[in-house]
Motif scaffolding. Sequence first.
Motif, PDB file in Angstrom:
ATOM      1  N   LYS A  57       0.825  -1.211   0.000  1.00 53.59           N
ATOM      2  CA  LYS A  57       0.000   0.000   0.000  1.00 53.59           C
ATOM      3  C   LYS A  57       0.860   1.261   0.000  1.00 53.59           C
ATOM      4  CE  LYS A  57      -3.731  -2.228   2.603  1.00 53.59           C
ATOM      5  NZ  LYS A  57      -4.777  -2.059   3.627  1.00 53.59           N
ATOM      6  N   GLU A  79       1.604  -5.493   4.258  1.00 54.00           N
ATOM      7  CA  GLU A  79       0.900  -6.232   5.299  1.00 54.00           C
ATOM      8  C   GLU A  79       0.454  -7.595   4.811  1.00 54.00           C
ATOM      9  OE1 GLU A  79      -2.235  -3.336   6.111  1.00 54.00           O
ATOM     10  OE2 GLU A  79      -3.682  -4.661   5.117  1.00 54.00           O
ATOM     11  N   LEU A 121      -5.198 -10.923   4.014  1.00 54.79           N
ATOM     12  CA  LEU A 121      -6.218 -11.642   4.782  1.00 54.79           C
ATOM     13  C   LEU A 121      -7.331 -12.108   3.842  1.00 54.79           C
ATOM     14  CD1 LEU A 121      -6.505  -9.161   7.779  1.00 54.79           C
ATOM     15  CD2 LEU A 121      -5.091 -11.216   7.621  1.00 54.79           C
ATOM     16  N   GLU A 160     -15.848  -8.300   2.996  1.00 56.11           N
ATOM     17  CA  GLU A 160     -15.621  -6.940   3.485  1.00 56.11           C
ATOM     18  C   GLU A 160     -16.929  -6.242   3.846  1.00 56.11           C
ATOM     19  OE1 GLU A 160     -12.635  -4.562   1.323  1.00 56.11           O
ATOM     20  OE2 GLU A 160     -12.070  -6.457   0.391  1.00 56.11           O
ATOM     21  N   GLU A 202      -8.580  -0.515   6.915  1.00 54.00           N
ATOM     22  CA  GLU A 202      -8.209   0.908   6.850  1.00 54.00           C
ATOM     23  C   GLU A 202      -9.319   1.723   7.501  1.00 54.00           C
ATOM     24  OE1 GLU A 202      -8.525   3.043   3.230  1.00 54.00           O
ATOM     25  OE2 GLU A 202     -10.441   2.145   2.700  1.00 54.00           O
TER      26      GLU A 202
HETATM   27  N1  LIG Z   1      -4.596  -7.013   4.235  1.00 54.58           N
HETATM   28  C1  LIG Z   1      -5.440  -7.190   3.222  1.00 54.58           C
HETATM   29  N2  LIG Z   1      -5.840  -8.440   2.882  1.00 54.58           N
HETATM   30  C2  LIG Z   1      -6.683  -8.638   1.842  1.00 54.58           C
HETATM   31  N3  LIG Z   1      -7.176  -7.645   1.071  1.00 54.58           N
HETATM   32  C3  LIG Z   1      -6.815  -6.374   1.356  1.00 54.58           C
HETATM   33  C4  LIG Z   1      -5.931  -6.075   2.447  1.00 54.58           C
HETATM   34  N4  LIG Z   1      -5.747  -4.746   2.479  1.00 54.58           N
HETATM   35  C5  LIG Z   1      -6.488  -4.227   1.471  1.00 54.58           C
HETATM   36  N5  LIG Z   1      -7.134  -5.187   0.782  1.00 54.58           N
HETATM   37  C6  LIG Z   1      -8.030  -5.016  -0.375  1.00 54.58           C
HETATM   38  O1  LIG Z   1      -7.708  -3.828  -1.051  1.00 54.58           O
HETATM   39  C7  LIG Z   1      -8.797  -2.895  -0.994  1.00 54.58           C
HETATM   40  C8  LIG Z   1      -8.271  -1.475  -0.827  1.00 54.58           C
HETATM   41  O2  LIG Z   1      -7.491  -1.395   0.339  1.00 54.58           O
HETATM   42  P1  LIG Z   1      -7.729  -0.240   1.413  1.00 54.58           P
HETATM   43  O3  LIG Z   1      -6.770  -0.475   2.529  1.00 54.58           O
HETATM   44  O4  LIG Z   1      -9.165  -0.182   1.749  1.00 54.58           O
HETATM   45  O5  LIG Z   1      -7.224   1.059   0.637  1.00 54.58           O
HETATM   46  P2  LIG Z   1      -7.946   2.142  -0.297  1.00 54.58           P
HETATM   47  O6  LIG Z   1      -9.425   2.048  -0.075  1.00 54.58           O
HETATM   48  O7  LIG Z   1      -7.361   3.414   0.182  1.00 54.58           O
HETATM   49  O8  LIG Z   1      -7.524   1.795  -1.684  1.00 54.58           O
HETATM   50  C9  LIG Z   1      -9.646  -3.376   0.154  1.00 54.58           C
HETATM   51  O9  LIG Z   1     -10.995  -2.992   0.011  1.00 54.58           O
HETATM   52  C10 LIG Z   1      -9.453  -4.883   0.073  1.00 54.58           C
HETATM   53  O10 LIG Z   1     -10.285  -5.439  -0.943  1.00 54.58           O
END
Ligand SMILES: Nc1ncnc2c1ncn2[C@@H]1O[C@H](COP(=O)(O)OP(=O)(O)O)[C@@H](O)[C@H]1O
Length: 433
Positions: A143, A186, A189, A193, A284
């Motif tokens: 990220k 990270e 997982l 959602e 997040e």
């Molecule tokens: N640790 C994780 N494990 C699995 N999927 C993840 C993880 N972190 C993010 N994602 C996926 O990526 C998407 C976007 O990540 P997020 O942290 O919500 O950032 P943003 O909304 O700012 O792009 C999430 O909605 C999820 O589908």
Amino acid sequence: MNVLVIGKGGREHALVWKLKQSPRVTQVFCAPGNAGTALDGVNVPIEANDVDGLIRFAKKERIVLTVVGPEDPLSHGIVDHFRKAALTIFGPTKAAAQLEASKAFAKKLMRDADVPTAEFRVFDHPEPARTFIETREYPVVVKADGLAAGKGVMVCATKQEALAAVERIMVREEFGRAAGRQVVIEKRLDGEELSVLALVSGRTIIPLAPAQDHKRALDNDEGPNTGGMGAYSPAPLATPALLDEIESHALVPTVHALKRRRTPFRGVLYAGVIVTNQGPRILEYNCRFGDPETQPVLMRLKTDLFELLLATAEDRLSELVDKPLEWDPRPAVCVVMASQGYPGSYPKGKLITGLEEAALLPNVKVFHAGTKFEGGHTMTDGGRVLGVTALGETLAEAKRHAYDAVAKIHFAGACYRRDIADKALKKSVVSGP
Ligand SMILES: Nc1ncnc2c1ncn2[C@@H]1O[C@H](COP(=O)(O)OP(=O)(O)O)[C@@H](O)[C@H]1O
Ligand SMILES: [Mg+2]
């Protein structure tokens, strides 16, 4: 009383529409707005990042409450500027908005406050990030630290993909120099959602009805990530026990941690949750209303939104904590109609027809996002164009109503998912009515 909403998306149209229903509200202005906010409110040609222009307007029109839609102006400190000018504004300060604007900040705060979240490390150089990836025995998510309009997160299946993600974020700086200065890596997982939004002021937390978004562009959650292609509320996944757990293990410690740091949160706190076999984990935080979750959520809200947002902005939400929010028990479904090519490049200026016919359907509200009114016609003006939202006695009926309305609306290249709410519908078949 006059109110100002800042932004121009579907979320802002829903806010304008709902605020306008308050008996205490005379006029709802929207800056800069879209063709839909011009119908339910009054558009003002001031961009969301023009803080001086917005403050001048708010003073001139005696605006009693300004509501900020998007994250960008919040991360630049619009709330601090309005407060300095003695204007009442709904949203977190620049310092509190770091929770969304910096993923590294958010992850460290979650670790300090014991909020359940994926294991992670923060890097500010590509080399140690690469070494970390090489030595992991599990798949990772990479990220960009800063705001990247929903594009800075890469869910990686292989080490190669993860290394490429570091390259794109930190070396090629594809999401901007500032956003890519740090990277969060990270553990990936598994789970469904959920979006949990809550009004927060001081230590008071009032959760809103839960919703589920559809991030991917295509049916069956395929294709690239988008800003969101549809949503429904309530989410059958979000049992009262699960919501209690999210509130007590995530929202409460996060709000308290911000208050302890002397950057108390005021506004809407949005937890992006993934429900794993081990329980909910916070992916997040966002510091503003979600788009498109806000559309079905506000369609179901019966409580006066103006009272709620004003009380939050004036830091007296605690007065309302014993008055439960009133919700329409009927589920709502929102289907996003997008321009051809979205989330990549797409054309603008396509004529939209059928909006009047769709508006005649009962229990339907067509929220505008990327639209503009020109020469007597409504035209497309963005990637996500409309959020067609409907209520129904059941989730299946809400879905049917929404798609009946979608079928009435036409513009060249219109794209939308056909499976919004299906995941929840399958679940209700398994678990009974
Ligand atoms: N640790 C994780 N494990 C699995 N999927 C993840 C993880 N972190 C993010 N994602 C996926 O990526 C998407 C976007 O990540 P997020 O942290 O919500 O950032 P943003 O909304 O700012 O792009 C999430 O909605 C999820 O589908
Ligand atoms: Mg997210």
